[in-house]
Design a protein around this motif. Sequence first.
Motif, short mmCIF file in Angstrom:
data_model
loop_
_atom_site.label_atom_id
_atom_site.label_comp_id
_atom_site.label_asym_id
_atom_site.label_seq_id
_atom_site.Cartn_x
_atom_site.Cartn_y
_atom_site.Cartn_z
N LEU A 187 -6.35 -2.28 7.46
CA LEU A 187 -6.76 -3.32 6.51
C LEU A 187 -7.51 -4.38 7.29
CD1 LEU A 187 -6.75 -4.55 3.64
CD2 LEU A 187 -4.62 -5.71 4.28
N SER A 195 -8.69 -9.18 4.86
CA SER A 195 -8.04 -9.35 3.57
C SER A 195 -8.36 -10.72 2.99
CB SER A 195 -6.52 -9.20 3.72
OG SER A 195 -5.86 -9.60 2.54
N TYR A 249 -0.15 -1.53 -1.09
CA TYR A 249 -1.25 -0.71 -0.60
C TYR A 249 -0.75 0.71 -0.30
CZ TYR A 249 -3.52 -5.23 0.36
OH TYR A 249 -4.06 -6.48 0.25
N VAL A 286 -6.41 1.57 3.92
CA VAL A 286 -5.52 1.43 2.78
C VAL A 286 -6.31 1.08 1.53
CG1 VAL A 286 -3.51 0.75 4.13
CG2 VAL A 286 -5.10 -1.01 3.34
N LEU A 292 -5.73 -0.72 -2.37
CA LEU A 292 -4.83 -1.56 -3.15
C LEU A 292 -4.39 -0.81 -4.40
CD1 LEU A 292 -3.51 -4.38 -3.52
CD2 LEU A 292 -5.58 -5.04 -4.79
#
Length: 422
Positions: free
Chosen positions: A25, A28, A58, A66, A68
């Motif tokens: 990730l 973010s 995730y 990943v 969501l």
Amino acid sequence: MSSLLGLSKEDKSAERTVFKSLEILVDSPLKIECVELWTDKQGMKIIAGTDKGIIAVYALKDDSKVVLLNSINFSKKPINQITAFPDKPYLLSLSAETVMIHTLPSCDVFTQIAKAKGASLYAVDVTRNPCSLCIAVKKKVIYYTLTDGFDLAEVKEINLPDIPKTMTVSGTTLCVGIRKGYCLINLVTGVTTDLFESKANLWATSLPGDQVMLGKDTMGVFYNFEGKLTQKFGVNWTEAPTSVAYWHPYTIAVLSRIVEVRTHLSVSPSAIQRLNLSKARLVASSGDNVIVASPTSIWLLMPVPLIEQIDEMLRKKEFEQALLFCESFPDNHDMKIKKLQEVRCYYAYYLFNQGHYARALKVFEEIKTNPIQVIALYPNVLPQDRRDKTAHPVDIPKLSGASLENALEALIEYLFSARTLR
């Protein structure tokens, strides 16, 4: 032990690859305040609590990034703490001094624990049924039980001498870190057992086998929930960690500028591995999975199989370390006996080549090596053609002079012992 391997306090050669990191990730938009791992039939999920009161779920896609799955905003305050229940679709959260239970993966609120308003932290034992849930509200702890159906029942309130800084619970025993140090509280009888004083950097991490690791300055020490030390040596980091997780047999600690991997099984005081993960603040583990998070990123730590790590120790002649790791395998591990035998065999040859003849032959005896294999290490004892046909896994130096005399002395004792045992 460490002198035999030539290890020193700053010996970088003691380092090896335990984990390979993968950033899953990046950037973010939500500032991550806490992280948790949860697995369902579809695989591993990563749950993040954020500074805006959002819980995000995730899923790992193609083992590289990943996606969501779901998010819910149920608070105007940061999410301070989250805990997922293995094999159950529920999540505990603490935000705005309120503890809630959510369903997963939707994150919908299942129940809010009204009496726990003003909560500062909680501890829950997710390994038992019913679960023990302890919620700290100012200078008291409210003790609840949670059944498989997630029926919540208040058991009692317990007064504390101060506001707790950290807590962890196992069955009906609560470990609490308060201003003066750590203590154990029997949740049934209320009896308190003091452990040790520590006024700074209080933290507690539950370990398998009803153990707990407790922070003491830059060290983590191991206790059981009966108040007894379970490891002779603790784990000492280069500075006090901000977040700690355990992945057998390693402890992963987030420091101010680096992530350190250490183990209580190490014969070296040096870190096993150092990971440069930018602005890392959090670490979490569950089962075979470990993640590290910064406010905007999450990394998956992919472990190198322990068998491969042991093979690396053998290549680096870290035999004592390799033996400790083999012995840490569960008794039902398929490779435990075979790998122990292999490591001890290489260790015996190493000792022999280093001139520790008596110790080497003692190990050969313990692992029941064929005496012919041992005698073939010596010149002019076996017929040369028989000696030439005996294979050794390493090169054997030619013995002469004082070395030969010492080696023969050890051989006489070995043969006498072998004859006695027959």
